[in-house]
Design an enzyme around this catalytic site. Structure first.
Site, PDB file in Angstrom:
ATOM      1  CB  CYS A   1      -1.021  -0.054   1.129  1.00 27.50           C
ATOM      2  SG  CYS A   1      -2.387   1.075   0.821  1.00 27.50           S
TER       3      CYS A   1
ATOM      4  CG  HIS B   1      -3.044  -3.135   3.811  1.00 28.19           C
ATOM      5  ND1 HIS B   1      -2.025  -2.409   4.383  1.00 28.19           N
ATOM      6  CD2 HIS B   1      -3.857  -2.234   3.231  1.00 28.19           C
ATOM      7  CE1 HIS B   1      -2.215  -1.121   4.164  1.00 28.19           C
ATOM      8  NE2 HIS B   1      -3.325  -0.989   3.460  1.00 28.19           N
TER       9      HIS B   1
ATOM     10  CD  GLU C   1       0.128  -4.934   5.639  1.00 25.04           C
ATOM     11  OE1 GLU C   1       0.189  -5.629   4.613  1.00 25.04           O
ATOM     12  OE2 GLU C   1      -0.015  -3.694   5.618  1.00 25.04           O
TER      13      GLU C   1
HETATM   14  N1  GLN Z   1      -3.252   6.240   0.528  1.00 23.77           N
HETATM   15  C1  GLN Z   1      -2.131   6.054   1.386  1.00 23.77           C
HETATM   16  C2  GLN Z   1      -0.872   6.684   0.818  1.00 23.77           C
HETATM   17  O1  GLN Z   1      -0.767   6.839  -0.363  1.00 23.77           O
HETATM   18  C3  GLN Z   1      -1.853   4.574   1.601  1.00 23.77           C
HETATM   19  C4  GLN Z   1      -2.912   3.981   2.462  1.00 23.77           C
HETATM   20  C5  GLN Z   1      -2.487   2.716   3.133  1.00 23.77           C
HETATM   21  O2  GLN Z   1      -1.296   2.391   3.240  1.00 23.77           O
HETATM   22  N2  GLN Z   1      -3.466   2.002   3.638  1.00 23.77           N
HETATM   23  O3  GLN Z   1       0.015   6.992   1.539  1.00 23.77           O
END
Ligand code: GLN
Length: 192
Positions: A82, A170, A172
């Site tokens: 992410c 994610h 994790e």
């Molecule tokens: N939208 C967030 C970013 O770009 C990432 C969100 C997340 O890690 N759940 O930093």
């Protein structure tokens, strides 16, 4: 014994530590899992995980803590989830510090407002996987050396370029250790 580092600046670090331990025991590998905060922690690591969180914040902390060059030069497998995917990208639709290790342009919060968080079954590594997407990015375009590992609705949500792996979702936050096992095996290949 290999050492897997989890970048410990901001985000869901403890979840990655936990699932990495689980994955290691599942495939019966002895390893150290460490929290990485300084350049010397990076230098001790054979592989590095960059968690979800806020990529802008993590990126600034990487720079402020003087970690950027060390991480890039360390030339070890890195998995970003992410926000970690955003940080691995060469380019985003925001102005922010990046590591630029994967030749892709990432759209932050790419799944739009209505769908800020959702779960969706995806196909990855020849299997189903519960993708948990939280304000997730996607890769809008990737270079020719980038392997697409998963897509959702035609959007690229997991990629690999050499030693670098990124997922928009994610792993994790699931009970499924498959993606972490895959990453650990990549780390093992590089220390052999
Ligand atoms: N939208 C967030 C970013 O770009 C990432 C969100 C997340 O890690 N759940 O930093």
């Amino acid at each position: 014994m290999i050492r897997i580092g989890v970048l410990n600046l901001q985000g869901d670090v403890s979840e990655h530590l936990e699932i990495t331990y689980k994955a290691l025991s599942k495939i019966n590998i002895d390893a150290d899992v460490i929290k990485v905060k300084t350049a010397s922690d990076v230098l001790k690591s054979d592989g590095l995980i960059i968690s979800g969180g806020e990529s802008m914040v993590i990126g600034k902390l990487i720079e402020n803590n003087g970690l950027r060059t060390t991480i890039i030069n360390q030339n070890i497998p890195i998995m970003g989830t992410c926000a970690g995917m955003v940080l691995l990208a060469a380019e985003t639709d925001y102005y922010q510090p990046l590591l630029g290790l994967i030749d892709m342009k990432v759209i932050r919060n790419g799944f739009g407002r209505q769908k800020q968080s959702f779960e969706e079954e995806i196909q990855i590594l020849g299997d189903n996987f519960k993708g948990i997407f939280i304000r997730a990015p996607y890769a809008e375009k990737v270079g020719k050396n980038v392997e697409v590992l998963a897509k959702l609705d035609d959007k690229i949500v997991a990629v690999k370029q050499g030693k670098y792996i990124a997922t928009a979702f994610h792993p994790e936050l699931t009970e499924d250790t498959k993606i972490h096992e895959y990453f650990i095996k990549e780390v093992l290949k590089c220390v052999e």
